[in-house]
Every structure is written in C-alpha cells, then in structure tokens.
Design an enzyme around this catalytic site. Structure first.
Site, short mmCIF file in Angstrom:
data_model
loop_
_atom_site.label_atom_id
_atom_site.label_comp_id
_atom_site.label_asym_id
_atom_site.label_seq_id
_atom_site.Cartn_x
_atom_site.Cartn_y
_atom_site.Cartn_z
N ARG A 53 1.85 9.06 -6.27
CA ARG A 53 1.47 10.35 -6.87
C ARG A 53 1.78 10.38 -8.37
O ARG A 53 1.82 9.33 -9.00
CB ARG A 53 2.16 11.52 -6.15
CG ARG A 53 2.09 11.49 -4.62
CD ARG A 53 0.70 11.54 -4.09
NE ARG A 53 0.69 11.78 -2.64
CZ ARG A 53 -0.27 11.39 -1.84
NH1 ARG A 53 -1.32 10.73 -2.29
NH2 ARG A 53 -0.22 11.65 -0.55
N LYS A 96 -9.41 -0.31 -5.18
CA LYS A 96 -9.40 0.38 -3.88
C LYS A 96 -10.69 1.15 -3.66
O LYS A 96 -11.06 2.00 -4.47
CB LYS A 96 -8.21 1.34 -3.83
CG LYS A 96 -8.11 2.18 -2.57
CD LYS A 96 -7.75 1.35 -1.35
CE LYS A 96 -7.79 2.18 -0.07
NZ LYS A 96 -6.67 3.08 0.06
N HIS A 106 -10.39 1.44 2.34
CA HIS A 106 -10.08 2.44 3.37
C HIS A 106 -11.26 2.42 4.34
O HIS A 106 -12.30 3.02 4.07
CB HIS A 106 -9.90 3.84 2.76
CG HIS A 106 -9.47 4.85 3.78
ND1 HIS A 106 -8.24 5.46 3.76
CD2 HIS A 106 -10.09 5.32 4.90
CE1 HIS A 106 -8.12 6.27 4.81
NE2 HIS A 106 -9.24 6.21 5.51
N HIS A 152 0.88 -1.19 0.00
CA HIS A 152 0.00 0.00 0.00
C HIS A 152 0.90 1.23 0.00
O HIS A 152 1.51 1.56 1.01
CB HIS A 152 -0.88 -0.01 1.26
CG HIS A 152 -1.81 1.18 1.35
ND1 HIS A 152 -3.11 1.08 1.79
CD2 HIS A 152 -1.63 2.50 1.07
CE1 HIS A 152 -3.68 2.27 1.77
NE2 HIS A 152 -2.80 3.16 1.35
N ALA A 195 -3.03 15.04 5.21
CA ALA A 195 -2.83 13.77 5.91
C ALA A 195 -1.91 12.86 5.12
O ALA A 195 -2.10 12.67 3.92
CB ALA A 195 -4.18 13.08 6.12
N ASP A 216 1.66 2.66 3.37
CA ASP A 216 0.82 3.85 3.21
C ASP A 216 1.69 5.10 3.17
O ASP A 216 1.26 6.17 3.57
CB ASP A 216 -0.24 3.95 4.32
CG ASP A 216 -1.32 4.97 3.97
OD1 ASP A 216 -1.46 5.32 2.79
OD2 ASP A 216 -2.02 5.43 4.90
N HIS A 256 1.55 5.35 -1.92
CA HIS A 256 1.12 6.43 -2.81
C HIS A 256 2.34 6.95 -3.56
O HIS A 256 3.27 7.47 -2.94
CB HIS A 256 0.45 7.55 -2.01
CG HIS A 256 -0.75 7.07 -1.27
ND1 HIS A 256 -2.01 7.11 -1.81
CD2 HIS A 256 -0.87 6.48 -0.05
CE1 HIS A 256 -2.87 6.58 -0.94
NE2 HIS A 256 -2.21 6.19 0.13
N HIS A 310 -4.36 -0.42 6.09
CA HIS A 310 -3.77 0.35 7.19
C HIS A 310 -4.59 0.31 8.47
O HIS A 310 -5.06 1.33 8.95
CB HIS A 310 -3.49 1.80 6.76
CG HIS A 310 -4.58 2.48 5.99
ND1 HIS A 310 -5.90 2.51 6.40
CD2 HIS A 310 -4.55 3.18 4.83
CE1 HIS A 310 -6.61 3.18 5.52
NE2 HIS A 310 -5.81 3.59 4.55
C1 NCD Z 1 -3.25 9.13 1.98
C2 NCD Z 1 -2.87 10.12 0.89
O1 NCD Z 1 -2.26 11.16 1.21
O2 NCD Z 1 -3.13 9.85 -0.28
N1 NCD Z 1 -3.22 9.82 3.25
C3 NCD Z 1 -3.10 9.24 4.46
O3 NCD Z 1 -3.17 9.98 5.46
N2 NCD Z 1 -2.92 7.97 4.63
C4 NCD Z 1 -4.58 8.54 1.67
C5 NCD Z 1 -4.92 7.34 2.52
O4 NCD Z 1 -4.37 6.26 2.33
O5 NCD Z 1 -5.79 7.47 3.38
ZN ZN Z 2 -3.05 5.16 1.62
#
Ligand code: NCD
Ligand code: ZN
Length: 339
Positions: free
Chosen positions: A18, A97, A136, A14, A258, A242, A16, A170
């Site tokens: 971007r 997802k 999520h 998991h 976040a 994550d 990100h 997560h």
């Molecule tokens: C993640 C994000 O920034 O894409 N942020 C996070 O706080 N974990 C999104 C997510 O997985 O909830």
């Molecule tokens: Zn995430």
C-alpha cells in the site's frame, strides 16, 4: 531448550505494501523478518510510469525501517507499453503484474480483454527484454470457477511466448497445480492462507471477513494439491503471501474488502506447516531458493531464527492511525520469532 530453526534469505514474492500511513505500518513487519519481497503495483492510481515507480521505491525505502531488506517493485500491466519504455525501466523492476479489469482490489484499470492479440505488443517486448509476467489469473465467471476458467488463457500465453517467464499468482486450485508442469515457462506463487483454509473456513459457519480474499479459498482437494507441491519443494512454486492489508473498518463491514493480512505471522506459520508435514528440509526451496532461480537474482544474506514456542497473535496491528487485523488474531500458533 526449545527447538529452533534458522531460515536463510526468506522471500515473499507477492505482497501488498500500500502507501502512506498503511505503508508505514506494514512495510517494517515484512522488512524485519524477510530478506526481500515483491511489492504489488495496485495502488490508486496504479503504478504505470517511471516517475510513479521511482517515487514509490523511495517511499518504501523510507518506510521499511530495516536496512537488511530489499523491495522488488513491479509496474501495472498495460497492453500498449512501448519497447523503449520497458527497456528504460527494466533494471528497476522485477516483473510486470497483469490484472484483468475488475477482478480484485484496485484492478479497475486492468486489461479489459485477455485476447492474446491485444496483449501482444507488451508481452512481446517483455519476452525480448526478459521481464517476468505476474498474472492475477481469474475470469469474471462464477466465483468458484474463475481460476479454473483462466487456465486456457495461461496456456495460450505460455505457448505463444515460450521465452516469457509467467507466474500464476496465488494459485488456489488443483487445476492450476496440474497445469504447472505442462509448460516450461509457467511458474506459480502460493499464499499462506491457501495452504491452510478452504471455503468452509471462510463461509461454512459464521462468516469470517478476515479470511476473505481473491481468489477465494476453494475445496479441500484444491488445498491439498497446493500443500503437496509446497511441502515437496516443487521447483516451480514459491511463497507469495499476498498479504493484503485493509483497514479494520473496511473488512468488518457490509461489503468486505478482499485480502488477508498475514505478513507478521507468515514465517512462523510456514515453519509450523512444514514441520507438521515433516518437510522442514524443503522449506528453503519454497521460501527462497526457487524464487531466486525463477526470477534470476541473488537475495541478500539474512537469516532469521524461530523458536518452537507458543505465541498468541495480536488482535490488531495499530500505528499511524491505521488498524489492521492479522490472520489468526488472538489465536495461539506454535512458533515464534527469536527475541
Ligand atoms: C489484493 C488487494 O487487496 O490488493 N486482494 C486480495 O484479495 N488478494 C489484490 C489481489 O492480489 O488480488
Ligand atoms: Zn495480491
């Protein structure tokens, strides 16, 4: 001679990555040390078409910088995907997802109702086609209760679709740990930060924006329940960092985005945690073997050696005019990548 450890086929299930310049900055940091990673689809706009999926795959490949790394991609859940569409892209994705609308970064176009009837068309096709569902799992309730309140929803999906592989992403609570073994088709990923911190670390003293993520870190007993199943190599849990990079100015702001950026220190810290818990023998289950069994794939052969040697985490990762602050910036951790 310093102590060393060699990890086989480490996987981050998991993450990100971007897009654009941020993708170019962060993808090589994972591709260098991991054999593979499951890439989240919450781009703006999210990935919901085959064209967007295939073109994102290509951009990842161009950005990753290391050949010995496999990016496993996902699409963003929509309740009305047709069976034909899913059958067509099945071999291109590792999962789908699901985000409830508005619960986290770039989830505005997520599902507006978690009503099982509304979700059924897509879930039924996924179940038939053997496509795993990554979730999520948070409601719009009080921030400390959002994950716990989501448990009945996991229960209703798991019982309505017994052949569907469901990953509680997560997880942060003992409630989720307790649910894990109740349904054979329920699995979970756990991040690095949730094995280490509680809400106290985020907001108990000076506010720490770089530790702020969704779901928010919870109570000590929750953290301890997560740590226990991770270090025992519980067969239904796997590592999913994550790692969620946001530009420095969006974290150090009034209205902090976040996400915790852990990609470059994840392996070093996992070794440190498993060593502290006398559980190094179970690390390959948490970091690779469980994921390969749950998602039914064989990871590429790749090993990475770490050395027990102090390492000061950089204060910033900076390239392509992007600046991202990692977890443990400027702090000393006790394992390093072998140079
Ligand atoms: C993640 C994000 O920034 O894409 N942020 C996070 O706080 N974990 C999104 C997510 O997985 O909830
Ligand atoms: Zn995430």
């Amino acid at each position: 001679m310093s102590k060393t450890i060699t990890l086989n086929q480490p996987l981050d299930m998991h993450i990100h990555f971007r897009d654009d310049d941020m993708l170019k900055l962060v993808a090589p940091l994972t591709a260098k040390t991991f054999a593979g990673a499951l890439i989240m689809p919450n781009l703006v706009p999210p990935i919901t078409t085959k064209e967007a999926l295939m073109s994102y795959k290509k951009r990842i490949k161009e950005a990753q910088g290391f050949e010995d790394f496999e990016a496993f991609v996902t699409i963003f859940f929509q309740a009305d995907y047709s069976y034909e569409f899913l059958a067509d892209i099945k071999d291109e994705i590792i999962g789908i997802k699901l985000y409830p609308a508005g619960v986290t970064t770039n989830s505005e176009t997520g599902v507006s109702s978690m009503d099982i009837k509304a979700l059924s068309p897509t879930l039924e096709s996924m179940s038939k086609l053997g496509i795993p569902l990554c979730v999520h799992g948070e409601t719009n309730g009080f921030v400390m209760d959002r994950e716990k309140e989501f448990m009945p929803i996991y229960e209703s999906i798991a019982s309505a679709f017994p052949d569907l592989t469901i990953i509680m992403e997560h997880i942060t609570t003992k409630a989720a740990v307790d649910l894990l073994d109740k349904y054979p088709n329920l699995y979970a990923s756990i991040t690095l930060q949730h094995l280490i911190i509680t809400l106290d670390d985020v907001a108990g003293g000076m506010l720490k924006p770089h530790l702020f993520c969704k779901p928010i870190a919870k109570r000590p007993e929750d953290r301890d329940a997560l740590l226990k199943i991770a270090v025992e190599g519980h067969p239904k849990v796997m590592f999913g960092s994550d790692s969620a990079p946001h530009p420095k100015h969006k974290k150090e702001a009034c209205g902090c985005a976040a996400g915790v950026f852990t990609a470059p220190i994840a392996l070093q810290m996992l070794v440190q945690i498993f060593e502290e818990n006398n559980a190094l023998d179970n690390l390959d289950k948490f970091l690779s073997l469980n994921a390969q069994r749950i998602y039914k794939f064989k990871a590429i052969d790749k090993t990475i050696t770490l050395v027990k040697k102090d390492y000061v985490v950089p204060s910033l990762y900076e390239a392509f005019s992007q600046k991202v602050v990692p977890m443990f910036a400027d702090e000393t951790i006790h394992w390093s990548l072998e140079q």
